[in-house]
Scaffold this motif. Structure first.
Motif, PDB file in Angstrom:
ATOM      1  N   GLY A  40       0.919  -1.260   0.015  1.00 32.01           N
ATOM      2  CA  GLY A  40      -0.047   0.144   0.042  1.00 32.01           C
ATOM      3  C   GLY A  40       0.953   1.034  -0.185  1.00 32.01           C
ATOM      4  N   LYS A  41       0.216   2.196   0.197  1.00 30.52           N
ATOM      5  CA  LYS A  41       0.755   3.770   0.226  1.00 30.52           C
ATOM      6  C   LYS A  41       1.562   3.718   1.308  1.00 30.52           C
ATOM      7  N   PRO A  42       2.621   4.570   1.517  1.00 28.95           N
ATOM      8  CA  PRO A  42       3.265   4.571   2.872  1.00 28.95           C
ATOM      9  C   PRO A  42       2.446   5.756   3.668  1.00 28.95           C
ATOM     10  N   ASP A  43       2.419   5.514   4.969  1.00 29.90           N
ATOM     11  CA  ASP A  43       1.968   6.420   5.945  1.00 29.90           C
ATOM     12  C   ASP A  43       2.422   7.776   6.043  1.00 29.90           C
ATOM     13  N   VAL A  44       3.803   7.834   5.868  1.00 36.03           N
ATOM     14  CA  VAL A  44       4.526   8.879   5.988  1.00 36.03           C
ATOM     15  C   VAL A  44       5.581   9.122   4.985  1.00 36.03           C
ATOM     16  N   THR A  45       5.951  10.312   4.245  1.00 31.18           N
ATOM     17  CA  THR A  45       6.723  10.629   3.281  1.00 31.18           C
ATOM     18  C   THR A  45       7.420  11.691   3.640  1.00 31.18           C
ATOM     19  N   PRO A  46       8.506  11.466   4.491  1.00 32.51           N
ATOM     20  CA  PRO A  46       9.347  12.734   5.097  1.00 32.51           C
ATOM     21  C   PRO A  46       9.916  13.624   3.910  1.00 32.51           C
ATOM     22  N   GLU A  47      10.379  13.110   2.906  1.00 29.66           N
ATOM     23  CA  GLU A  47      11.144  13.785   1.651  1.00 29.66           C
ATOM     24  C   GLU A  47      10.696  13.151   0.754  1.00 29.66           C
ATOM     25  N   ASP A  48      10.664  13.832  -0.625  1.00 31.01           N
ATOM     26  CA  ASP A  48      10.370  13.137  -1.892  1.00 31.01           C
ATOM     27  C   ASP A  48      11.332  11.953  -1.920  1.00 31.01           C
ATOM     28  N   GLY A  49      10.729  10.698  -2.031  1.00 32.96           N
ATOM     29  CA  GLY A  49      11.533   9.606  -2.746  1.00 32.96           C
ATOM     30  C   GLY A  49      11.658   8.706  -1.168  1.00 32.96           C
ATOM     31  N   GLN A  50      11.138   8.965  -0.131  1.00 31.50           N
ATOM     32  CA  GLN A  50      11.112   8.207   0.944  1.00 31.50           C
ATOM     33  C   GLN A  50       9.719   7.885   1.486  1.00 31.50           C
ATOM     34  N   ALA A  51       9.789   6.605   1.977  1.00 31.78           N
ATOM     35  CA  ALA A  51       8.527   6.020   2.485  1.00 31.78           C
ATOM     36  C   ALA A  51       8.527   5.412   3.708  1.00 31.78           C
ATOM     37  N   TYR A  52       7.738   5.601   4.556  1.00 35.33           N
ATOM     38  CA  TYR A  52       7.683   4.889   5.937  1.00 35.33           C
ATOM     39  C   TYR A  52       6.372   4.091   6.084  1.00 35.33           C
ATOM     40  N   TYR A  53       6.459   2.995   6.482  1.00 37.20           N
ATOM     41  CA  TYR A  53       5.245   1.893   7.049  1.00 37.20           C
ATOM     42  C   TYR A  53       5.813   1.736   8.439  1.00 37.20           C
ATOM     43  N   PRO A  54       5.122   2.491   9.449  1.00 38.56           N
ATOM     44  CA  PRO A  54       5.225   2.227  10.801  1.00 38.56           C
ATOM     45  C   PRO A  54       4.436   0.966  11.010  1.00 38.56           C
ATOM     46  N   SER A  55       4.679   0.395  12.269  1.00 33.20           N
ATOM     47  CA  SER A  55       3.904  -0.597  12.803  1.00 33.20           C
ATOM     48  C   SER A  55       3.391  -0.705  14.061  1.00 33.20           C
ATOM     49  N   ASP A  56       2.808  -1.647  14.689  1.00 36.38           N
ATOM     50  CA  ASP A  56       2.145  -1.573  16.067  1.00 36.38           C
ATOM     51  C   ASP A  56       3.391  -1.688  16.919  1.00 36.38           C
ATOM     52  N   ARG A  57       4.488  -1.710  16.626  1.00 33.10           N
ATOM     53  CA  ARG A  57       5.803  -1.920  17.760  1.00 33.10           C
ATOM     54  C   ARG A  57       6.327  -0.724  17.760  1.00 33.10           C
ATOM     55  N   THR A  58       6.684  -0.320  19.108  1.00 30.14           N
ATOM     56  CA  THR A  58       7.622   0.808  19.327  1.00 30.14           C
ATOM     57  C   THR A  58       8.736   0.263  20.348  1.00 30.14           C
ATOM     58  N   GLU A  59       9.805   1.208  20.370  1.00 30.05           N
ATOM     59  CA  GLU A  59      11.108   0.949  21.080  1.00 30.05           C
ATOM     60  C   GLU A  59      11.553   2.382  21.569  1.00 30.05           C
ATOM     61  N   PRO A  60      12.069   2.487  22.423  1.00 29.28           N
ATOM     62  CA  PRO A  60      12.587   3.755  23.327  1.00 29.28           C
ATOM     63  C   PRO A  60      13.969   4.050  22.518  1.00 29.28           C
ATOM     64  N   ARG A  61      14.180   5.399  22.332  1.00 23.98           N
ATOM     65  CA  ARG A  61      15.257   6.030  21.750  1.00 23.98           C
ATOM     66  C   ARG A  61      15.509   7.079  22.388  1.00 23.98           C
ATOM     67  N   ASP A  62      16.945   7.465  22.487  1.00 18.92           N
ATOM     68  CA  ASP A  62      17.432   8.613  23.015  1.00 18.92           C
ATOM     69  C   ASP A  62      17.264   9.618  21.980  1.00 18.92           C
ATOM     70  N   VAL A  63      16.801  10.923  22.366  1.00 16.13           N
ATOM     71  CA  VAL A  63      16.368  12.006  21.464  1.00 16.13           C
ATOM     72  C   VAL A  63      17.084  13.015  22.022  1.00 16.13           C
ATOM     73  N   ALA A  64      17.667  13.105  23.266  1.00 17.81           N
ATOM     74  CA  ALA A  64      18.462  14.178  23.754  1.00 17.81           C
ATOM     75  C   ALA A  64      19.268  13.580  25.136  1.00 17.81           C
ATOM     76  N   PRO A  65      20.336  14.304  25.517  1.00 20.93           N
ATOM     77  CA  PRO A  65      20.922  13.760  26.633  1.00 20.93           C
ATOM     78  C   PRO A  65      19.837  13.527  27.869  1.00 20.93           C
ATOM     79  N   GLY A  66      19.560  12.382  28.353  1.00 18.22           N
ATOM     80  CA  GLY A  66      18.938  12.377  29.385  1.00 18.22           C
ATOM     81  C   GLY A  66      17.178  12.125  29.038  1.00 18.22           C
ATOM     82  N   MET A  67      17.096  12.361  27.774  1.00 10.89           N
ATOM     83  CA  MET A  67      15.342  12.106  27.173  1.00 10.89           C
ATOM     84  C   MET A  67      15.477  10.960  26.471  1.00 10.89           C
ATOM     85  N   ARG A  68      14.278  10.148  26.717  1.00  7.95           N
ATOM     86  CA  ARG A  68      14.008   9.022  25.726  1.00  7.95           C
ATOM     87  C   ARG A  68      12.500   9.383  25.258  1.00  7.95           C
ATOM     88  N   GLU A  69      12.331   8.866  24.127  1.00 12.66           N
ATOM     89  CA  GLU A  69      10.708   8.524  23.740  1.00 12.66           C
ATOM     90  C   GLU A  69      10.452   7.374  22.998  1.00 12.66           C
TER      91      GLU A  69
END
Length: 130
Positions: free
Chosen positions: A67-96
């Motif tokens: 199917g069509k991607p849910d997100v296209t952040p830039e022309d030529g990119q396609a993102y297909y997210p799922s029902d899974r998440t994981e923590p990621r450091d976004v700044a020192p001492g900050m995770r999301e």
């Protein structure tokens, strides 16, 4: 000798039929996973799809599969997210929590200009660099 020639012909036919069945089974597996992903947006389906993607596939081939991607952040990119998440450091001492999914990049690796075919793809946290 005639028996062996017929036997070789039969063997070639059997091998050809087995290869055809195997390729149909692969396509069926990918198509079933694509159908499931379209309905459920599940990570398990993306794992199967990921195994069937190939560099050089066209955007139409990819989109007919999942199917069509849910997100296209830039022309030529396609993102297909799922029902899974994981923590990621976004700044020192900050995770999301970030979505884990399939990212397909149609951009030329050097020029970053969109092309008609898959240049690279990965399964992991959505966003960031390839």
């Amino acid at each position: 000798t005639c028996f062996f020639m017929v036997h070789r012909q039969t063997l070639k036919c059997v091998v050809a039929i087995l290869l055809l069945i195997a390729s149909m089974a692969c396509r069926s597996t990918a198509q079933r996973a694509g159908d499931t992903y379209k309905k459920q947006r599940d990570y398990k389906s993306l794992e199967v799809i990921y195994e069937h993607l190939e560099r050089g596939m066209t955007r139409d081939q990819v989109e007919s599969l999942i199917g069509k991607p849910d997100v296209t952040p830039e022309d030529g990119q396609a993102y297909y997210p799922s029902d899974r998440t994981e923590p990621r450091d976004v700044a020192p001492g900050m995770r999301e929590e970030v979505a884990v999914g399939l990212m397909v990049d149609y951009r030329n690796i050097e020029t970053k200009k969109p092309t008609p075919t898959v240049q690279r793809f990965r399964l992991g946290p959505v966003g960031g660099d390839f």
